[in-house]
Design an enzyme around this catalytic site. Structure first.
Site, PDB file in Angstrom:
ATOM      1  CD  GLU A 142      -3.068  -0.961  -0.131  1.00 42.12           C
ATOM      2  OE1 GLU A 142      -3.476   0.376  -0.399  1.00 42.12           O
ATOM      3  OE2 GLU A 142      -3.156  -1.850  -0.959  1.00 42.12           O
ATOM      4  CD1 TRP A 199      -1.299  -0.293  -4.286  1.00 39.23           C
ATOM      5  CD2 TRP A 199      -1.279   0.575  -6.158  1.00 39.23           C
ATOM      6  NE1 TRP A 199      -1.479  -1.341  -5.137  1.00 39.23           N
ATOM      7  CE2 TRP A 199      -1.454  -0.723  -6.264  1.00 39.23           C
ATOM      8  CE3 TRP A 199      -1.018   1.450  -7.447  1.00 39.23           C
ATOM      9  CZ2 TRP A 199      -1.679  -1.148  -7.626  1.00 39.23           C
ATOM     10  CZ3 TRP A 199      -1.581   1.048  -8.236  1.00 39.23           C
ATOM     11  CH2 TRP A 199      -1.947  -0.160  -8.695  1.00 39.23           C
ATOM     12  CD1 TRP A 234     -17.397  14.663 -17.086  1.00 43.77           C
ATOM     13  CD2 TRP A 234     -18.112  12.853 -16.096  1.00 43.77           C
ATOM     14  NE1 TRP A 234     -16.344  13.854 -17.092  1.00 43.77           N
ATOM     15  CE2 TRP A 234     -16.793  12.664 -16.266  1.00 43.77           C
ATOM     16  CE3 TRP A 234     -18.775  11.873 -15.200  1.00 43.77           C
ATOM     17  CZ2 TRP A 234     -16.181  11.338 -16.035  1.00 43.77           C
ATOM     18  CZ3 TRP A 234     -18.169  10.706 -14.701  1.00 43.77           C
ATOM     19  CH2 TRP A 234     -16.799  10.582 -15.471  1.00 43.77           C
ATOM     20  CG  ASN A 253      -8.269   3.361   0.835  1.00 47.19           C
ATOM     21  OD1 ASN A 253      -8.012   4.611   0.401  1.00 47.19           O
ATOM     22  ND2 ASN A 253      -8.097   2.141   0.376  1.00 47.19           N
ATOM     23  CD1 TRP A 264     -13.286  12.045 -13.841  1.00 45.30           C
ATOM     24  CD2 TRP A 264     -11.337  12.733 -12.491  1.00 45.30           C
ATOM     25  NE1 TRP A 264     -11.934  12.346 -14.388  1.00 45.30           N
ATOM     26  CE2 TRP A 264     -10.936  12.682 -13.656  1.00 45.30           C
ATOM     27  CE3 TRP A 264     -10.793  13.046 -11.266  1.00 45.30           C
ATOM     28  CZ2 TRP A 264      -9.898  13.468 -13.857  1.00 45.30           C
ATOM     29  CZ3 TRP A 264      -9.441  13.769 -11.558  1.00 45.30           C
ATOM     30  CH2 TRP A 264      -9.099  13.838 -12.884  1.00 45.30           C
ATOM     31  CD1 TRP A 288     -10.650  11.808  -5.390  1.00 41.49           C
ATOM     32  CD2 TRP A 288     -12.659  11.302  -6.503  1.00 41.49           C
ATOM     33  NE1 TRP A 288     -11.727  11.946  -4.552  1.00 41.49           N
ATOM     34  CE2 TRP A 288     -12.692  11.831  -5.273  1.00 41.49           C
ATOM     35  CE3 TRP A 288     -13.689  10.741  -7.250  1.00 41.49           C
ATOM     36  CZ2 TRP A 288     -14.323  11.631  -4.499  1.00 41.49           C
ATOM     37  CZ3 TRP A 288     -15.170  10.930  -6.777  1.00 41.49           C
ATOM     38  CH2 TRP A 288     -15.113  11.117  -5.565  1.00 41.49           C
TER      39      TRP A 288
END
Length: 330
Positions: free
Chosen positions: A132, A135, A164, A199, A217, A240
């Protein structure tokens, strides 16, 4: 690949020496800088006392939490990290990393030491946490290598053709935690109260905004950065864009989180929902995930809780069809 690299080349984890103290005349030489006033924070409704309890200030507190986590709690990280009501299941270090109180390298070094100097083998919880951390570094690397993502651009340019929705009513309902989807509302209310969100919930609420409400987003990315005390440009943008299927290694566009199933899986007893959506605290474990469908109209009306603002199945179809249309223009 990253994990193997740092395991076989441990010199990547060499820590730098602590910086020397300021020169004794620094305050005199840079008097204007020391005299600058500290700006006040922007208006907010955050629970400052709770934030201070969750994230006590200072480098000493940060290192104490890091050591406590890798020595006592990290072993269960891979099991507990997706349970929203278990704050102790996470490291709770994000605010310190964002502020630079801790470095990524310090975290990896501490985890590696607790894992008997291993990265890709050993304790499952520590291995998962190190990944993690990887990432987090990955998204920072993306920000540097592809600077368009910090300029309101999608990593995958083709997705910028998506049409959108600009439904302000839906967006405000999402921001305020009044969508009628309990797990979504609980996550947003947690964010609005303590400037932090678990998270798993970040993924759920992000997917809901983009794929259920069809809202850009970037609106969600901006709102998160306005509210989060651990807001990190790279991680926030990467997360996102992953949720919106516009980024690197993104969630496939046809994979749309079902809020009900996510709620039942990760908060099966409604513990998290009851804390942040008190209107529903009197419901049973079964009722709390989808009260609008399970209760009678009269019973539901007494809750003073909103009906779902969209139908999930219909919304999912709309998003998938729009994404297919865009991909067909390649």
């Amino acid at each position: 690949t990253w994990c193997h690299l740092i395991e076989t080349n441990p010199y990547y984890l060499d820590l730098a020496h602590a910086p020397e103290p300021n020169h004794s005349k620094a305050r005199t030489l840079f008097q204007k800088h020391f005299a600058a006033t500290i700006p006040t924070s922007h208006p907010h409704g955050l629970d400052v006392a709770e934030i201070q309890r969750l994230f006590p200030a200072g480098e000493q507190a940060a290192h104490a939490r890091l050591n406590e986590f890798v020595q006592q709690r990290a072993a269960q990280y891979h099991v507990r990290r997706d349970v929203p009501h278990e704050q102790q299941g996470c490291s709770m270090l994000s605010a310190y990393l964002n502020a630079g109180v801790l470095s990524m390298r310090q975290c990896v070094v501490a985890a590696r030491a607790a894992n008997r100097n291993k990265i890709v083998a050993g304790d499952e919880g520590l291995k998962t946490w190190i990944k993690e951390l990887g990432w987090r570094e990955f998204y920072r690397n993306i920000l540097v290598s592809f600077p368009r993502v910090c300029k309101s651009r999608a990593f995958q340019p083709i997705t910028e053709k998506i049409q959108w929705s600009d439904n302000q009513v839906h967006f405000r309902a999402w921001c305020q935690g009044k969508t009628g989807f309990p797990i979504v509302d609980a996550g947003m209310r947690q964010l609005n109260t303590i400037g932090y969100m678990h998270n798993r919930l970040r993924m759920i609420v992000a997917c809901f905004l983009v794929k259920d409400l069809m809202i850009n987003w970037q609106w969600g990315e901006k709102y998160f950065m306005q509210q989060q005390i651990d807001g990190d440009l790279a991680s926030n943008n990467g997360g996102w864009q992953w949720s919106a299927s516009t980024g690197t290694d993104a969630q496939p566009y046809f994979r749309v989180f079902n809020p009900l199933l996510q709620s039942q899986r990760f908060d099966p007893n409604g513990i998290f929902i009851r804390r942040w959506v008190p209107e529903l605290k009197g419901l049973t474990d079964k009722q709390i995930h989808e009260p609008h469908k399970i209760l009678t109209p009269a019973q539901f009306a007494k809750l003073s809780y909103p009906k779902p603002i969209v139908d999930h199945a219909t919304a999912k179809t709309r998003y998938v069809e729009e994404f297919k249309r865009v991909l067909a223009t390649k």
